[in-house]
Design an enzyme around this catalytic site. Structure first.
Site, short mmCIF file in Angstrom:
data_model
loop_
_atom_site.label_atom_id
_atom_site.label_comp_id
_atom_site.label_asym_id
_atom_site.label_seq_id
_atom_site.Cartn_x
_atom_site.Cartn_y
_atom_site.Cartn_z
N HIS A 157 0.83 -1.22 0.00
CA HIS A 157 0.00 0.00 0.00
C HIS A 157 0.86 1.27 0.00
O HIS A 157 0.41 2.31 0.46
CB HIS A 157 -0.94 0.04 1.22
CG HIS A 157 -1.66 -1.25 1.47
ND1 HIS A 157 -2.88 -1.56 0.93
CD2 HIS A 157 -1.29 -2.35 2.19
CE1 HIS A 157 -3.25 -2.77 1.31
NE2 HIS A 157 -2.29 -3.27 2.07
N SER A 278 15.03 21.97 -15.14
CA SER A 278 13.86 22.80 -15.41
C SER A 278 14.34 24.14 -15.94
O SER A 278 15.38 24.64 -15.53
CB SER A 278 13.08 23.01 -14.11
OG SER A 278 12.28 24.18 -14.19
N LYS A 284 15.93 21.65 -9.99
CA LYS A 284 15.23 20.45 -10.44
C LYS A 284 16.12 19.44 -11.17
O LYS A 284 17.00 19.80 -11.93
CB LYS A 284 14.07 20.83 -11.37
CG LYS A 284 12.93 21.54 -10.67
CD LYS A 284 12.18 20.64 -9.70
CE LYS A 284 11.37 19.60 -10.42
NZ LYS A 284 9.95 19.89 -10.47
N GLU A 291 9.39 8.77 -16.52
CA GLU A 291 8.01 9.19 -16.77
C GLU A 291 7.56 8.82 -18.18
O GLU A 291 6.42 8.40 -18.40
CB GLU A 291 7.88 10.71 -16.58
CG GLU A 291 8.11 11.16 -15.15
CD GLU A 291 8.29 12.66 -15.06
OE1 GLU A 291 7.28 13.35 -14.83
OE2 GLU A 291 9.41 13.15 -15.23
N TYR A 318 -8.26 -13.25 -46.38
CA TYR A 318 -7.68 -11.91 -46.33
C TYR A 318 -8.73 -10.82 -46.51
O TYR A 318 -9.60 -10.93 -47.37
CB TYR A 318 -6.60 -11.77 -47.41
CG TYR A 318 -5.95 -10.40 -47.41
CD1 TYR A 318 -4.87 -10.13 -46.58
CD2 TYR A 318 -6.43 -9.37 -48.24
CE1 TYR A 318 -4.28 -8.87 -46.57
CE2 TYR A 318 -5.84 -8.12 -48.23
CZ TYR A 318 -4.77 -7.87 -47.39
OH TYR A 318 -4.19 -6.64 -47.39
#
Ligand code: ARG
Length: 459
Positions: A157, A278, A284, A291, A318
Protein backbone atom coordinates in the site's frame (compact mmCIF):
# COMPACT_ATOMS: atom_id res chain seq x y z
CA UNK A 1 -4.37 4.96 -66.58
CA UNK A 2 -5.29 1.47 -65.44
CA UNK A 3 -2.82 -0.35 -63.19
CA UNK A 4 0.01 -2.26 -64.82
CA UNK A 5 -0.53 -4.95 -62.16
CA UNK A 6 -4.24 -5.63 -62.64
CA UNK A 7 -5.21 -3.36 -65.52
CA UNK A 8 -6.81 -6.20 -67.49
CA UNK A 9 -10.34 -5.61 -66.28
CA UNK A 10 -10.00 -1.90 -65.49
CA UNK A 11 -10.64 1.00 -67.81
CA UNK A 12 -9.55 3.78 -65.48
CA UNK A 13 -7.20 4.40 -62.59
CA UNK A 14 -8.05 5.08 -58.96
CA UNK A 15 -9.14 8.42 -57.53
CA UNK A 16 -6.43 10.35 -55.75
CA UNK A 17 -8.14 9.78 -52.42
CA UNK A 18 -8.43 6.05 -53.19
CA UNK A 19 -4.70 5.94 -53.75
CA UNK A 20 -4.06 7.67 -50.45
CA UNK A 21 -6.27 5.46 -48.33
CA UNK A 22 -5.06 2.34 -50.11
CA UNK A 23 -1.32 2.92 -50.09
CA UNK A 24 0.83 1.39 -47.39
CA UNK A 25 4.24 2.11 -48.89
CA UNK A 26 4.91 4.95 -46.42
CA UNK A 27 5.15 2.42 -43.62
CA UNK A 28 5.51 -1.04 -45.18
CA UNK A 29 8.75 -0.08 -46.91
CA UNK A 30 10.25 -1.23 -43.61
CA UNK A 31 9.57 -4.76 -44.87
CA UNK A 32 11.84 -4.39 -47.89
CA UNK A 33 14.58 -6.78 -46.75
CA UNK A 34 12.09 -9.45 -45.74
CA UNK A 35 10.16 -8.98 -48.97
CA UNK A 36 13.23 -9.48 -51.13
CA UNK A 37 14.42 -12.41 -49.05
CA UNK A 38 11.02 -14.06 -49.44
CA UNK A 39 11.00 -13.41 -53.17
CA UNK A 40 14.44 -14.92 -53.60
CA UNK A 41 13.39 -18.07 -51.76
CA UNK A 42 10.22 -18.29 -53.84
CA UNK A 43 12.16 -17.78 -57.08
CA UNK A 44 14.77 -20.40 -56.20
CA UNK A 45 11.97 -22.85 -55.45
CA UNK A 46 10.19 -22.11 -58.76
CA UNK A 47 13.39 -22.95 -60.65
CA UNK A 48 14.05 -26.08 -58.60
CA UNK A 49 10.53 -27.30 -59.31
CA UNK A 50 10.82 -26.58 -63.03
CA UNK A 51 8.04 -23.98 -62.85
CA UNK A 52 10.25 -21.25 -64.34
CA UNK A 53 13.52 -21.60 -66.26
CA UNK A 54 16.94 -21.29 -64.67
CA UNK A 55 17.69 -18.35 -66.96
CA UNK A 56 14.63 -16.43 -65.80
CA UNK A 57 15.40 -17.41 -62.21
CA UNK A 58 18.96 -16.08 -62.46
CA UNK A 59 17.76 -12.82 -63.94
CA UNK A 60 15.16 -12.43 -61.19
CA UNK A 61 17.66 -13.18 -58.41
CA UNK A 62 20.22 -10.74 -59.81
CA UNK A 63 17.54 -8.10 -60.30
CA UNK A 64 16.23 -8.53 -56.75
CA UNK A 65 19.77 -8.14 -55.46
CA UNK A 66 20.07 -4.87 -57.36
CA UNK A 67 16.77 -3.64 -55.95
CA UNK A 68 18.04 -4.48 -52.47
CA UNK A 69 21.24 -2.48 -53.07
CA UNK A 70 19.26 0.47 -54.39
CA UNK A 71 16.99 0.53 -51.35
CA UNK A 72 19.86 0.15 -48.88
CA UNK A 73 21.82 2.80 -50.73
CA UNK A 74 18.91 5.19 -50.30
CA UNK A 75 18.36 5.67 -54.02
CA UNK A 76 15.15 3.82 -54.56
CA UNK A 77 12.20 5.94 -55.63
CA UNK A 78 9.26 4.58 -53.62
CA UNK A 79 6.04 5.34 -55.49
CA UNK A 80 2.69 5.77 -53.76
CA UNK A 81 0.76 4.77 -56.87
CA UNK A 82 2.39 1.36 -56.57
CA UNK A 83 0.64 0.98 -53.25
CA UNK A 84 2.95 -1.20 -51.21
CA UNK A 85 6.45 -2.60 -50.85
CA UNK A 86 5.62 -5.74 -52.84
CA UNK A 87 4.52 -3.86 -55.95
CA UNK A 88 7.29 -1.29 -55.65
CA UNK A 89 9.91 -4.03 -55.63
CA UNK A 90 8.28 -5.96 -58.46
CA UNK A 91 7.81 -2.88 -60.63
CA UNK A 92 11.45 -1.90 -60.23
CA UNK A 93 12.48 -5.48 -60.96
CA UNK A 94 10.56 -5.26 -64.24
CA UNK A 95 12.39 -2.03 -65.12
CA UNK A 96 15.71 -3.77 -64.48
CA UNK A 97 15.20 -7.21 -66.06
CA UNK A 98 12.14 -6.79 -68.27
CA UNK A 99 9.39 -9.34 -68.84
CA UNK A 100 10.95 -12.16 -66.83
CA UNK A 101 10.05 -10.16 -63.70
CA UNK A 102 6.46 -11.08 -64.38
CA UNK A 103 7.23 -14.76 -63.72
CA UNK A 104 8.19 -14.19 -60.07
CA UNK A 105 4.58 -13.93 -58.98
CA UNK A 106 3.73 -17.41 -60.31
CA UNK A 107 2.07 -19.52 -57.59
CA UNK A 108 2.10 -16.61 -55.19
CA UNK A 109 -0.19 -13.82 -54.04
CA UNK A 110 0.48 -10.65 -52.15
CA UNK A 111 -1.58 -12.29 -49.44
CA UNK A 112 0.94 -15.01 -48.65
CA UNK A 113 3.77 -12.64 -49.56
CA UNK A 114 2.84 -10.05 -46.95
CA UNK A 115 2.09 -12.70 -44.34
CA UNK A 116 5.57 -14.10 -44.92
CA UNK A 117 7.31 -10.72 -44.88
CA UNK A 118 5.56 -9.70 -41.71
CA UNK A 119 6.34 -12.94 -39.88
CA UNK A 120 10.00 -12.52 -40.79
CA UNK A 121 9.95 -8.92 -39.55
CA UNK A 122 8.22 -9.74 -36.28
CA UNK A 123 10.64 -12.63 -35.76
CA UNK A 124 13.56 -10.20 -35.98
CA UNK A 125 11.77 -7.79 -33.63
CA UNK A 126 11.22 -10.60 -31.13
CA UNK A 127 14.88 -11.53 -31.27
CA UNK A 128 15.96 -7.92 -30.86
CA UNK A 129 13.71 -7.40 -27.87
CA UNK A 130 14.90 -10.62 -26.30
CA UNK A 131 18.51 -9.46 -26.56
CA UNK A 132 17.68 -6.01 -25.18
CA UNK A 133 15.88 -7.55 -22.21
CA UNK A 134 18.89 -9.72 -21.54
CA UNK A 135 20.93 -6.52 -21.33
CA UNK A 136 18.45 -5.06 -18.87
CA UNK A 137 18.63 -8.19 -16.74
CA UNK A 138 22.41 -7.94 -16.78
CA UNK A 139 22.23 -4.36 -15.48
CA UNK A 140 19.71 -5.31 -12.80
CA UNK A 141 21.79 -8.31 -11.74
CA UNK A 142 24.96 -6.25 -11.41
CA UNK A 143 23.20 -3.68 -9.23
CA UNK A 144 21.39 -6.38 -7.23
CA UNK A 145 24.67 -8.12 -6.39
CA UNK A 146 26.22 -4.81 -5.40
CA UNK A 147 23.27 -4.07 -3.11
CA UNK A 148 22.54 -7.57 -1.82
CA UNK A 149 22.97 -6.28 1.76
CA UNK A 150 21.59 -2.75 1.34
CA UNK A 151 18.52 -2.48 3.57
CA UNK A 152 15.51 -0.49 2.49
CA UNK A 153 11.84 -0.39 3.42
CA UNK A 154 9.65 -2.86 1.63
CA UNK A 155 6.16 -1.53 0.99
CA UNK A 156 2.60 -2.67 0.78
CA UNK A 157 0.00 0.00 0.00
CA UNK A 158 3.08 2.24 -0.39
CA UNK A 159 3.23 2.13 3.43
CA UNK A 160 6.42 0.87 5.05
CA UNK A 161 5.85 -2.83 5.69
CA UNK A 162 8.99 -4.84 6.43
CA UNK A 163 12.65 -4.21 5.70
CA UNK A 164 13.99 -5.78 2.50
CA UNK A 165 17.22 -5.37 0.59
CA UNK A 166 17.66 -3.31 -2.55
CA UNK A 167 19.19 -6.40 -4.15
CA UNK A 168 16.03 -8.36 -3.45
CA UNK A 169 13.86 -5.60 -4.85
CA UNK A 170 15.85 -5.42 -8.07
CA UNK A 171 15.85 -9.21 -8.37
CA UNK A 172 12.05 -9.13 -8.41
CA UNK A 173 12.36 -7.33 -11.76
CA UNK A 174 14.95 -9.81 -13.01
CA UNK A 175 12.30 -12.49 -12.49
CA UNK A 176 9.61 -10.47 -14.28
CA UNK A 177 11.87 -9.74 -17.22
CA UNK A 178 12.80 -13.42 -17.32
CA UNK A 179 9.15 -14.33 -17.78
CA UNK A 180 8.86 -11.62 -20.44
CA UNK A 181 11.71 -13.27 -22.29
CA UNK A 182 9.99 -16.60 -21.86
CA UNK A 183 6.81 -15.22 -23.42
CA UNK A 184 8.77 -13.92 -26.39
CA UNK A 185 10.49 -17.27 -26.81
CA UNK A 186 7.14 -19.09 -26.65
CA UNK A 187 5.62 -16.74 -29.20
CA UNK A 188 8.59 -17.29 -31.50
CA UNK A 189 8.00 -21.04 -31.62
CA UNK A 190 4.40 -20.56 -32.74
CA UNK A 191 5.32 -17.75 -35.15
CA UNK A 192 8.03 -19.70 -36.89
CA UNK A 193 5.97 -21.46 -39.57
CA UNK A 194 5.87 -20.36 -43.18
CA UNK A 195 2.70 -19.03 -44.82
CA UNK A 196 4.48 -18.81 -48.20
CA UNK A 197 2.75 -20.98 -50.77
CA UNK A 198 -0.70 -20.41 -49.30
CA UNK A 199 -1.09 -18.20 -52.38
CA UNK A 200 -4.23 -16.04 -52.36
CA UNK A 201 -6.17 -18.29 -49.99
CA UNK A 202 -6.67 -21.75 -51.48
CA UNK A 203 -3.16 -22.93 -52.29
CA UNK A 204 -2.00 -23.37 -55.88
CA UNK A 205 -2.14 -25.82 -58.78
CA UNK A 206 1.61 -25.44 -59.41
CA UNK A 207 3.90 -28.15 -58.02
CA UNK A 208 5.55 -25.89 -55.42
CA UNK A 209 7.75 -27.08 -52.55
CA UNK A 210 6.63 -25.29 -49.42
CA UNK A 211 9.02 -27.22 -47.21
CA UNK A 212 11.91 -25.88 -49.26
CA UNK A 213 10.88 -22.22 -49.01
CA UNK A 214 10.13 -22.66 -45.31
CA UNK A 215 13.67 -23.95 -44.74
CA UNK A 216 15.23 -21.22 -46.89
CA UNK A 217 13.57 -18.58 -44.72
CA UNK A 218 14.49 -20.17 -41.41
CA UNK A 219 10.97 -21.35 -40.64
CA UNK A 220 10.52 -24.71 -38.93
CA UNK A 221 7.87 -25.92 -41.37
CA UNK A 222 5.12 -24.65 -43.67
CA UNK A 223 1.80 -23.70 -42.10
CA UNK A 224 -0.80 -26.44 -42.50
CA UNK A 225 -3.75 -24.50 -43.82
CA UNK A 226 -3.66 -21.95 -46.62
CA UNK A 227 -6.67 -19.99 -45.33
CA UNK A 228 -5.06 -19.72 -41.92
CA UNK A 229 -1.71 -18.88 -43.51
CA UNK A 230 -2.94 -15.72 -45.21
CA UNK A 231 -5.47 -14.53 -42.68
CA UNK A 232 -4.28 -14.83 -39.12
CA UNK A 233 -2.16 -12.24 -37.36
CA UNK A 234 -1.96 -13.95 -33.99
CA UNK A 235 1.84 -13.89 -34.18
CA UNK A 236 1.71 -10.08 -34.23
CA UNK A 237 -0.83 -10.07 -31.40
CA UNK A 238 1.37 -12.36 -29.33
CA UNK A 239 4.36 -10.11 -29.95
CA UNK A 240 2.39 -7.10 -28.82
CA UNK A 241 0.77 -8.78 -25.83
CA UNK A 242 4.16 -9.99 -24.62
CA UNK A 243 5.39 -6.43 -25.22
CA UNK A 244 2.48 -4.91 -23.33
CA UNK A 245 3.05 -7.14 -20.31
CA UNK A 246 6.75 -6.33 -20.39
CA UNK A 247 5.95 -2.63 -20.73
CA UNK A 248 3.78 -2.85 -17.63
CA UNK A 249 6.77 -4.26 -15.75
CA UNK A 250 8.98 -1.46 -17.03
CA UNK A 251 6.31 1.08 -16.14
CA UNK A 252 6.10 -0.11 -12.54
CA UNK A 253 9.86 0.12 -12.16
CA UNK A 254 9.71 3.55 -13.80
CA UNK A 255 7.04 4.61 -11.33
CA UNK A 256 9.27 3.47 -8.48
CA UNK A 257 12.16 5.49 -9.87
CA UNK A 258 9.90 8.55 -10.02
CA UNK A 259 8.97 8.02 -6.36
CA UNK A 260 12.46 7.09 -5.23
CA UNK A 261 14.11 10.14 -6.83
CA UNK A 262 11.68 12.60 -5.23
CA UNK A 263 13.03 14.94 -2.52
CA UNK A 264 10.69 13.23 -0.04
CA UNK A 265 12.27 9.81 -0.64
CA UNK A 266 15.80 10.41 -1.97
CA UNK A 267 16.36 6.62 -2.20
CA UNK A 268 18.28 6.92 -5.47
CA UNK A 269 19.75 9.59 -7.67
CA UNK A 270 19.67 9.26 -11.45
CA UNK A 271 22.73 10.24 -13.43
CA UNK A 272 22.92 13.53 -15.30
CA UNK A 273 22.74 11.48 -18.48
CA UNK A 274 19.25 10.30 -17.57
CA UNK A 275 17.84 13.44 -15.97
CA UNK A 276 16.60 16.79 -17.20
CA UNK A 277 16.55 20.17 -15.53
CA UNK A 278 13.86 22.80 -15.41
CA UNK A 279 13.94 26.01 -17.41
CA UNK A 280 12.72 27.95 -14.37
CA UNK A 281 13.55 25.99 -11.20
CA UNK A 282 17.32 25.66 -10.90
CA UNK A 283 17.22 22.89 -8.30
CA UNK A 284 15.23 20.45 -10.44
CA UNK A 285 16.41 17.04 -11.63
CA UNK A 286 13.44 15.49 -13.35
CA UNK A 287 13.18 11.75 -14.06
CA UNK A 288 11.78 12.34 -17.56
CA UNK A 289 12.95 9.04 -19.00
CA UNK A 290 11.13 7.12 -16.28
CA UNK A 291 8.01 9.19 -16.77
CA UNK A 292 8.11 8.64 -20.52
CA UNK A 293 8.50 4.89 -20.08
CA UNK A 294 5.41 5.03 -17.89
CA UNK A 295 3.57 7.00 -20.56
CA UNK A 296 4.72 4.95 -23.54
CA UNK A 297 3.42 1.82 -21.87
CA UNK A 298 0.00 3.24 -22.66
CA UNK A 299 0.89 3.36 -26.33
CA UNK A 300 2.09 -0.23 -26.39
CA UNK A 301 -1.13 -1.37 -24.72
CA UNK A 302 -3.00 0.74 -27.28
CA UNK A 303 -1.11 -0.88 -30.15
CA UNK A 304 -2.16 -4.33 -28.96
CA UNK A 305 -5.75 -3.16 -28.63
CA UNK A 306 -5.71 -1.55 -32.06
CA UNK A 307 -4.85 -4.80 -33.81
CA UNK A 308 -7.15 -6.93 -31.65
CA UNK A 309 -9.97 -4.65 -32.72
CA UNK A 310 -8.96 -4.73 -36.39
CA UNK A 311 -8.98 -8.51 -36.38
CA UNK A 312 -12.00 -9.37 -34.32
CA UNK A 313 -14.65 -8.97 -37.01
CA UNK A 314 -12.84 -10.28 -40.08
CA UNK A 315 -14.23 -13.30 -41.90
CA UNK A 316 -11.66 -15.61 -43.49
CA UNK A 317 -9.53 -15.14 -45.45
CA UNK A 318 -7.68 -11.91 -46.33
CA UNK A 319 -9.35 -8.52 -45.96
CA UNK A 320 -7.63 -5.23 -46.59
CA UNK A 321 -8.20 -4.33 -42.95
CA UNK A 322 -5.14 -6.47 -42.33
CA UNK A 323 -2.90 -3.95 -44.05
CA UNK A 324 -3.47 -1.90 -40.90
CA UNK A 325 -1.59 -4.50 -38.84
CA UNK A 326 1.79 -2.94 -39.48
CA UNK A 327 1.74 0.48 -37.91
CA UNK A 328 0.78 -0.76 -34.42
CA UNK A 329 3.45 -3.44 -34.58
CA UNK A 330 6.12 -1.02 -35.77
CA UNK A 331 5.20 1.52 -33.11
CA UNK A 332 5.18 -1.19 -30.46
CA UNK A 333 8.60 -2.49 -31.48
CA UNK A 334 10.14 1.00 -31.70
CA UNK A 335 8.66 2.05 -28.38
CA UNK A 336 9.85 -1.07 -26.60
CA UNK A 337 13.34 -0.67 -28.01
CA UNK A 338 13.55 2.87 -26.62
CA UNK A 339 11.96 2.04 -23.29
CA UNK A 340 14.20 -0.96 -22.59
CA UNK A 341 17.33 0.96 -23.55
CA UNK A 342 16.39 3.94 -21.38
CA UNK A 343 15.58 1.73 -18.41
CA UNK A 344 18.86 -0.15 -18.81
CA UNK A 345 20.75 3.15 -18.84
CA UNK A 346 18.98 4.47 -15.75
CA UNK A 347 19.57 1.28 -13.76
CA UNK A 348 23.24 1.10 -14.73
CA UNK A 349 23.90 4.69 -13.73
CA UNK A 350 21.70 5.28 -10.69
CA UNK A 351 23.35 6.15 -7.39
CA UNK A 352 21.80 4.29 -4.46
CA UNK A 353 21.64 6.38 -1.26
CA UNK A 354 22.35 3.60 1.21
CA UNK A 355 22.24 5.85 4.29
CA UNK A 356 18.83 7.26 3.39
CA UNK A 357 17.57 3.76 2.68
CA UNK A 358 18.87 2.43 6.00
CA UNK A 359 17.16 5.19 7.96
CA UNK A 360 13.92 4.70 6.03
CA UNK A 361 14.09 0.92 6.47
CA UNK A 362 13.41 1.15 10.21
CA UNK A 363 10.89 3.99 10.14
CA UNK A 364 7.24 3.07 10.51
CA UNK A 365 7.79 0.16 12.95
CA UNK A 366 8.82 -2.16 10.14
CA UNK A 367 10.20 -4.81 12.51
CA UNK A 368 6.91 -5.31 14.35
CA UNK A 369 6.45 -8.67 12.60
CA UNK A 370 9.88 -9.73 13.86
CA UNK A 371 8.94 -9.23 17.52
CA UNK A 372 5.67 -11.10 16.96
CA UNK A 373 7.64 -13.98 15.36
CA UNK A 374 10.02 -13.92 18.37
CA UNK A 375 7.08 -14.35 20.78
CA UNK A 376 5.85 -17.31 18.73
CA UNK A 377 9.29 -18.92 18.61
CA UNK A 378 10.54 -18.29 22.14
CA UNK A 379 7.33 -17.94 24.20
CA UNK A 380 5.37 -20.53 22.16
CA UNK A 381 2.52 -18.06 21.70
CA UNK A 382 -0.10 -18.57 18.99
CA UNK A 383 0.69 -16.10 16.19
CA UNK A 384 -2.60 -14.24 16.60
CA UNK A 385 -1.75 -13.44 20.24
CA UNK A 386 1.82 -12.51 19.35
CA UNK A 387 0.43 -10.16 16.70
CA UNK A 388 -1.57 -8.47 19.46
CA UNK A 389 1.51 -8.13 21.70
CA UNK A 390 3.55 -6.59 18.87
CA UNK A 391 0.68 -4.24 18.07
CA UNK A 392 0.62 -3.04 21.67
CA UNK A 393 4.39 -2.45 21.53
CA UNK A 394 3.93 -0.36 18.38
CA UNK A 395 1.22 1.66 20.12
CA UNK A 396 3.51 2.20 23.10
CA UNK A 397 6.33 3.44 20.86
CA UNK A 398 3.96 5.60 18.89
CA UNK A 399 2.60 7.21 22.08
CA UNK A 400 6.16 7.83 23.24
CA UNK A 401 7.12 9.21 19.83
CA UNK A 402 10.00 6.76 19.38
CA UNK A 403 10.88 3.73 17.22
CA UNK A 404 10.53 0.13 18.39
CA UNK A 405 14.27 -0.37 19.16
CA UNK A 406 14.16 2.73 21.39
CA UNK A 407 11.79 1.07 23.89
CA UNK A 408 13.54 -0.10 27.07
CA UNK A 409 13.26 -3.70 28.24
CA UNK A 410 11.13 -2.58 31.21
CA UNK A 411 8.75 -0.71 28.94
CA UNK A 412 8.41 -3.75 26.71
CA UNK A 413 7.73 -5.97 29.71
CA UNK A 414 4.73 -3.85 30.69
CA UNK A 415 3.16 -5.25 27.52
CA UNK A 416 4.51 -8.84 27.77
CA UNK A 417 6.46 -9.92 30.88
CA UNK A 418 8.07 -12.83 29.00
CA UNK A 419 10.10 -10.50 26.76
CA UNK A 420 13.88 -10.67 27.38
CA UNK A 421 16.91 -8.72 26.20
CA UNK A 422 17.30 -11.29 23.37
CA UNK A 423 13.98 -10.15 21.94
CA UNK A 424 15.36 -6.67 21.43
CA UNK A 425 17.99 -8.00 19.04
CA UNK A 426 15.37 -8.92 16.44
CA UNK A 427 14.24 -5.31 16.22
CA UNK A 428 17.13 -4.10 14.05
CA UNK A 429 16.53 -3.95 10.31
CA UNK A 430 19.78 -5.84 9.66
CA UNK A 431 18.74 -8.79 11.79
CA UNK A 432 15.28 -8.65 10.27
CA UNK A 433 16.49 -9.06 6.70
CA UNK A 434 19.17 -11.58 7.71
CA UNK A 435 16.47 -13.78 9.26
CA UNK A 436 14.40 -13.98 6.06
CA UNK A 437 16.15 -17.10 4.75
CA UNK A 438 13.09 -18.93 3.43
CA UNK A 439 13.21 -19.80 -0.28
CA UNK A 440 12.75 -16.55 -2.19
CA UNK A 441 13.24 -14.46 0.96
CA UNK A 442 15.18 -11.20 1.24
CA UNK A 443 18.20 -12.32 3.34
CA UNK A 444 21.44 -10.97 1.80
CA UNK A 445 22.84 -14.49 1.40
CA UNK A 446 19.68 -15.52 -0.40
CA UNK A 447 19.99 -12.54 -2.72
CA UNK A 448 23.60 -13.40 -3.59
CA UNK A 449 22.58 -16.97 -4.32
CA UNK A 450 19.61 -15.75 -6.38
CA UNK A 451 21.89 -13.49 -8.41
CA UNK A 452 24.24 -16.39 -9.14
CA UNK A 453 21.36 -18.66 -10.14
CA UNK A 454 19.80 -15.99 -12.36
CA UNK A 455 23.12 -15.27 -14.07
CA UNK A 456 23.46 -18.95 -14.90
CA UNK A 457 19.89 -19.12 -16.15
CA UNK A 458 19.53 -15.87 -18.07
CA UNK A 459 22.90 -14.51 -19.19
N1 ARG B 1 -0.38 -4.16 -48.81
C1 ARG B 1 -1.15 -5.32 -48.49
C2 ARG B 1 -1.08 -5.60 -46.99
O1 ARG B 1 -0.23 -5.06 -46.37
C3 ARG B 1 -0.64 -6.50 -49.24
C4 ARG B 1 -1.67 -7.53 -49.52
C5 ARG B 1 -2.64 -7.02 -50.50
N2 ARG B 1 -3.52 -8.04 -50.90
C6 ARG B 1 -4.68 -7.75 -51.52
N3 ARG B 1 -5.44 -8.74 -51.85
N4 ARG B 1 -5.02 -6.52 -51.78
O2 ARG B 1 -1.87 -6.33 -46.45
Amino acid sequence: PASSMWGGRFAGGPAAIMQRINASIDFDQRLYAQDIRGSKAHCTMLVKQGIITAADGDAILAGLEQVLQEIEGGNFPFRTELEDIHMNVEARLAEIIGEAAGRLHTARSRNDQVATDFRLWVRDALDGMEAALKGLQQALLDRAFEHAGTVMPGFTHLQAAQPVTMGHHLMAYVEMIGRDRGRLADARVRLNESPLGSAALAGTSFPIDRHFTARQLGFDRPMNNSLDGVSDRDFALEFMSASAICAVHLSRLAEELVIWTSAQFRFVKLSDAFTTGSSIMPQKRNPDAAELIRAKTGRVIGDLNALLIVMKGLPLAYSKDMQDDKEPVFECADTMELAIAAMTGMIKDMVVNTDVLAAAAGAGFTTATDIADWCVRELKMPFRRAHHVAGSLVKLAEDKGCDLPDLSLDEMRTVEPGITEAARAVLSVESSVASRISHGGTAPDNVRAAVAAARAKWL
